[in-house]
Write a protein that holds these residues in place. Structure first.
Motif, PDB file in Angstrom:
ATOM      1  N   CYS A  24       0.848  -1.190   0.000  1.00 50.34           N
ATOM      2  CA  CYS A  24       0.000   0.000   0.000  1.00 50.34           C
ATOM      3  C   CYS A  24       0.887   1.245   0.000  1.00 50.34           C
ATOM      4  N   CYS A  62      -0.152   3.128   3.716  1.00 52.40           N
ATOM      5  CA  CYS A  62       0.203   2.587   5.039  1.00 52.40           C
ATOM      6  C   CYS A  62       1.301   1.527   4.975  1.00 52.40           C
ATOM      7  N   CYS A  70      -6.105  -0.991  -0.756  1.00 53.80           N
ATOM      8  CA  CYS A  70      -5.697  -1.539   0.544  1.00 53.80           C
ATOM      9  C   CYS A  70      -6.899  -1.796   1.452  1.00 53.80           C
ATOM     10  N   CYS A  98      -6.574   0.687   4.769  1.00 49.10           N
ATOM     11  CA  CYS A  98      -6.714   2.145   4.760  1.00 49.10           C
ATOM     12  C   CYS A  98      -7.325   2.721   3.492  1.00 49.10           C
ATOM     13  N   GLY A 121      -5.882   2.940   0.618  1.00 48.55           N
ATOM     14  CA  GLY A 121      -4.850   3.477  -0.277  1.00 48.55           C
ATOM     15  C   GLY A 121      -4.666   2.588  -1.501  1.00 48.55           C
TER      16      GLY A 121
END
Ligand code: ZN
Length: 253
Positions: free
Chosen positions: A135, A138, A156, A159, A161
């Motif tokens: 990611c 994170c 992700c 999070c 992302g």
């Protein structure tokens, strides 16, 4: 295989039998024999332009990834991931030669993970690997299946992302640590076997300059600009060469 090449392979077997400090450096040609096409080949470039509107160098670039992530992943999933590809005779022989202590490191420009599938453990992947993904936000890690099973752009779970492959894209620098290890292994080796590369892709050509051992061996279907520097040049498919090296005489192991 012609008689001349069989003679040269005999020579190669002798060199391997007499060394326990060999480094193998491989390019795209090692993987094409497992059915993975070279995206840098003329055919690969033409196909990309025709189907995706841009050459691979554009699509597989850092800026394209950031600005057209969907387009990047469409090309990437259809052309860079070959999940059913299997190691060929070259990968398998190299794995065996590492297990018995002859090959100290495998340095590869390929991102397909086939050397590991063939049992090699000390693999330095100059251009990264499709097997590792993380990611961008994170840093969480994801495997290849996560990418394959994602809808267009992998997102992700933790999070939200964007997940990016651990593959060195155009415009991105090579990993310093991997490059340092590769130069160290080459500088300290007695035998350097280079296969499946015409030695024009960065940083292949530069790495050869670090070699000061006894035997430089080039195995490539066509001639390369470095043939004159090598102790032994075998113009033959690399899988065929290694099949002959391992198959016909087990005593070198
Ligand atoms: Zn994340």
């Amino acid at each position: 295989m012609n008689k001349d090449n069989l003679e040269k392979i005999k020579e190669l077997k002798d060199i391997i039998a007499n060394s326990d400090n060999i480094v193998f450096f491989g390019g795209a040609g090692v993987s094409t024999e497992s059915g993975i096409p070279d995206f840098r080949s003329e055919n690969g470039i033409n196909k990309a332009i025709e189907k995706y509107g841009n050459p691979p160098e554009t699509i597989l670039s850092h800026s394209y990834f950031l600005t057209n992530t969907t387009g990047f992943y469409k090309y990437y999933k259809e052309n860079m991931i070959h999940n059913s590809a299997k190691p060929n005779d070259a990968h398998l022989a190299i794995g065996e030669l590492e297990k018995c202590g002859k090959i100290k490191a495998v340095i590869t420009q390929n991102i397909d993970g086939l050397h590991q599938k063939a049992g090699s453990e000390n693999v330095l992947e100059l251009h990264g690997s499709i097997m590792r993904n993380s990611c961008m936000n994170c840093g969480d890690s994801y495997d290849l299946d996560f990418i394959i099973n994602s809808n267009e752009v992998p997102i992700c779970n933790s999070c939200g992302g964007i997940v990016k492959p651990d593959v060195v894209l155009y415009q991105e620098p090579l990993d310093n640590n991997t490059m340092r290890k590769a130069t160290e292994y080459i500088a300290n080796s007695d035998v350097l076997i280079i296969g499946g590369t015409s030695l024009v892709v960065y940083p292949a050509a530069g790495l050869i300059d670090y070699f000061s051992g006894d035997n430089l061996i080039l195995i490539n279907k066509s001639e390369t600009a470095y043939d004159g520097y090598a102790n032994l040049v075998i113009n033959e498919a690399i899988g065929e060469v290694f099949k002959e090296v391992i198959g016909s005489n087990e005593t070198i192991l």
